[in-house]
Each structure stands twice: as C-alpha cells, then as structure tokens.
Design a protein around this motif. Sequence first.
Motif, short mmCIF file in Angstrom:
data_model
loop_
_atom_site.label_atom_id
_atom_site.label_comp_id
_atom_site.label_asym_id
_atom_site.label_seq_id
_atom_site.Cartn_x
_atom_site.Cartn_y
_atom_site.Cartn_z
N ILE A 154 0.83 -1.21 0.00
CA ILE A 154 0.00 0.00 0.00
C ILE A 154 0.86 1.26 0.00
O ILE A 154 1.71 1.44 0.87
CB ILE A 154 -0.93 0.02 1.24
N ASN A 155 0.65 2.10 -1.00
CA ASN A 155 1.29 3.41 -1.02
C ASN A 155 0.22 4.42 -0.62
O ASN A 155 -0.59 4.85 -1.44
CB ASN A 155 1.85 3.71 -2.42
N TYR A 156 0.21 4.71 0.66
CA TYR A 156 -0.83 5.57 1.24
C TYR A 156 -0.45 7.02 0.96
O TYR A 156 0.26 7.65 1.74
CB TYR A 156 -0.88 5.27 2.73
N LEU A 157 -0.91 7.49 -0.17
CA LEU A 157 -0.47 8.80 -0.64
C LEU A 157 -0.84 9.93 0.31
O LEU A 157 -1.98 10.00 0.79
CB LEU A 157 -1.09 9.10 -2.02
N GLY A 158 0.12 10.80 0.56
CA GLY A 158 -0.16 12.02 1.33
C GLY A 158 -0.71 13.05 0.37
O GLY A 158 0.04 13.85 -0.18
N ASP A 159 -2.02 12.95 0.11
CA ASP A 159 -2.61 13.79 -0.93
C ASP A 159 -3.67 14.71 -0.37
O ASP A 159 -4.60 15.11 -1.05
CB ASP A 159 -3.20 12.90 -2.04
#
Length: 570
Positions: A154-159
């Motif tokens: 999982i690449n839990y984007l800081g978006d």
Amino acid sequence: MDFKKYIAQNIILDGINEEEIYALVTVAANSSFGDFALPCFTLAVRLNEKPFTLAKQIAQRYPKDQIVCEVEDTKGYVNFKINREYWTKVTLTKILTEGDEYGSSKIGEGKTICIDYSSINIAKPFHIGHLSTTVLGSCLYKIYKFLGYTVVGINYLGDYGTQFGKLVYAFEKWGDPALIATGGLRTINDLYVKFHKQAKLDASLEEKAREYSKKIEEGDSRCVSIYETLKAITLKEVTAIYKNLNVEFDDWLGESHFIAKVPDVVKELDSMHLLTENDGAKIVDLAEHNMPPALILRSDGASLYLTRDIAAAEYRKEKYNFDKSLYVVAYQQNLHFKQLFKVLELMDKNWVGDMQHIAYGMVSIEGMSMSTRNGVVIYLEDVITQCICKAESIIQAKNPDLPDLAEVARKIGLGAVIFSVVNMNRIKDVVFSYDKILNFEGETACYVQYTCARANSILEKGNITLQEKNSIIYLLKRLESDDISNTEFDLIKKLSEFPSILQMTLEKHEPCFVTRYAITVAQLFNKFYMESPILNANSYTTYRLALTQATLTTLTNALMLLGIEVPKKM
Ligand code: ARG
C-alpha cells in the motif's frame, strides 16, 4: 531438510518442549567443533541441574544414526556432527532442483499481509528520507510473497492537507506550466519555498491558501485540475524511481480517499463515549495510557492525519481482512502509531493486535544536511544517479572492455543504494557514504554481485548442466564425507540455512538478516574459491561446480528479494 528440527526432536527433557530446544540449537560457526551446538545454560537453570552435567547427559542419551553421526559435550555445550556426505547431497540437490524457488515456501498460504510503505506525499520532493521505508517495505513485501503469503503493498499517498491550498495558489500566481513540465517536482518545490518566503512578508497569503484549500475541497474545476496536474507529475517521477528499485504496490489509495469516512469514525467514537471536547476540538483522552490526547477533529471541524489513519485501518481490515497490517514508517512517528493503535483498541477492534509499526532510523549523507522547509533537499533521484555514475567510473577503470557497461553500472549503483539502508538493524540511523557503499571489498552489494559474477564465469568455463535432479544425484554419487573440506562444509551449511533466514527476517521484520546472510555466503564462497581448485579438480570438479552453482542460486535469490539485480559479468 531442517537439521535443527531433526536434532531437537531427538532430545527429550522433562517439561521442556521441542520448540524451546529448537530455538536454542545453533549452527556452529566453525565446523571443527561440530555442526550444531546446544548451549545448556538456560535449560540447566530450569531443570535445576549443572550445565556441564546436563550437556553430558544429553550427549550420552542422544540416539546417533546415519544423519547425526557424532555427539559430544564440552563445557556445557552439546556438539553435534552431521554426516557430511548426506547433508551435502541433500542440500545441493535441493538448491539445484528448486533454482529460483530456493528459499520459498508455502507457510503463508491463506494469510494476508498489508504493508504500508513508501507512502509519499504528493507534490513534495521524493528525497533521501524516503529511501528506507521504500526499500525496507519492498523487501518485506517480496519475502512475504516468496513465503506464500498474499501481500498487499500500500502506497498511502499524502494527498490531503493545507499545503495543497498553498501550492495551488502559488502555481496559479507564479507557476509556469512549461517549466513545471520539465522541472517536475523540483520546480514545484521551488514554488512551495517561494510561497513560504512571500508569506513571511505578506500575511494575507495564508488566508489565500485557506481559500484555495476550500476551493479544492468544494471541487472548483480550475483548482482541482491544478491539483491533478501536481499529482500526475509526482506519480510519474516516483514511478520511474520505483521501477529502478524494483518496488511495486497494489493499492494507491491516499489520505484524501478517507475524508468521506471521517464522519463515520467520529460517530463511532462518539457512540462509544470516547470523545471529549477540548477548546472546540474533539479528542480521545489518553492520559490514562500515558499519552497525549488523540486529536480527532480540529475546532474548525477538519480531520487530522490520525483520524484518516483510523478510517484507513478500518478500511484495510474490511477490504483485505488482513492477518497482519504493517506500517513501515520512521521512528519519528512512534507516538502517532501508539495513539492510533490505542484508539482502535478502545474502539474494541479486536484485530488491533495484528497491526505493527515497523520503525526505522534516519538516513543522512556524509557531510550534507537537509531541510525541506528551506528548500535544501537531497533528492533520491540524484543519489541514485550519483551512485550509478560512480559505479560506472569504477568499472571503467577495472574492466573497460566490459560489454554492456552502462547496464552493469546501473545494477551496481542501484544495488549499492538499496543495500546501504538495509544492511543495518532498521532502527539505527544510517550515514550514507558513496565510497563505502561502492567498496568492492566491503560488506556491500557490489561485493556480493562480484562474487556472483565470479561464480558465473566459473560455471561458464565448467560448461556443465546441473538442472535435472537425477543428473545431480548421479554427479554427486561418488562423493564421500572425507572429500568435503571444512571450508566447503561451512559454505554448504550456510547455504542450507537460507529458508530459515527468510523466516527469521519476517519474525523480526529485519531485512538486514538477508544482507548479512548474503555477505557471509559470499565470504565463505570466496574462501572456498581460494582454497579449492574448482575447474582442475578432476574427480571433484562436478561436486565443486555444483557447489558453485548452488551458491550462485542462493545469492541471486537473496539479492532478488532485496530488489537487487545480478550482472552476469562485472
Ligand atoms: N505520508 C506520510 C509521511 O510522509 C507517511 C504515511 C505513513 N502511513 C500511514 N498510514 N500513516 O510522513
């Protein structure tokens, strides 16, 4: 064949189970004392015996057979000798028949592991500080898969966050789309720095930023489209780096995705009487647990990083029904994860025990310091390029006629970058030095890669096919225990440990076990190479070639699990 297990099974002690004995049996580092040792000190305390006496008793009672052929005690240790011929044949046959599957297993079948790693921030530089999470996470991802688990990377984007208001505003005011298209994240970072500088002079900019944040949230088409451009540029750049480092993900849902779920989290917390008001903010009081309060909603009603992580954790459980959920995140966030896990526990999530924060130390570069706020950034891309260039000039000097030099340099440079942060207990801070990580004689990736290239060239000259099980068994048929030197046997024992090294790596979540293992195997192989002629050994040639191939296979698999590629020639 797990010889430790075999030995442990045959030791019967009152009130002590096989697993406990298994955990104590160690591989002897030096074959002249025996192949395995059982230290009797802790066992003796529990059995109310003297260690020397207990060791003697165990040695006398141990039922010797054709596998464990000698058992002796010395000073509180029991030493076991294994039939070399038997072990060598079993080990080499296994490695050569399994090939690139050697070390894999099915122990994880039916179990799901979520790993949150790398988790970059949109429109922020992808810098040296992201290297550890990316590489450590990827390594755990690959090993879990290799051992049969279903793994979700999982690449839990800081978006999500106020910074996007600033950036979109800055983009609209000062941004040059053409410049950004070529300059990418660096140009975006300049805008960010410019915003902060200007905001110091003109306080109204912060107000503007809030206004723009709101506009993005409300779906203002112009602002959203700028935001989407920033996101696309970020993803394009990081994807290229991931590709080089052989890093993959299955799930890219970022923080913004969980905003919609925040009201449910708040409702749930409220219905469990966990929320209290504090200056208009909503918090979970954790004083009883010796932690500062967990801030759930700010007084303006906005959610926080923690709130979104609660929602994301619930989502992961629901969607993937994980058996384990790991977060590979720097130790600076220790408190965050302690709070997160505590709040979930208070919410009666009985799966919180399956969550784990895999913390790691900081990476810095010798003689350089970084500060994102002031625009001093060490870009990961630059570090990689630098390593590849250095690798190229080293090879140029050593072997200028090497075919495919640039590609070999790429593999070596990337290997150095990866290995440098893995080859350390993860909690330790790493100081990165280009010269150290590209030292061909050091504890480095290129040392291991070089060993592989050496093995490969011997095998090419040896020109023998060792693929089929029957042919290997046939080739090794005449081999006897006396033919196997101590050095060779040390190497064979090490090779046979690979599957258990991988299991240990996952038990402790310490990928450095794999790098250290690879270094030891390479060292033992080079010792063997210096001591035993391989190609002109007459009747031993096939056995030594088989050992060379088994080493190459094991090292290649170990490096592959780290995301490091092996050049055929160097
Ligand atoms: N984007 C965050 C940072 O750069 C890391 C996110 C880690 N994962 C998480 N679920 N909190 O600090």
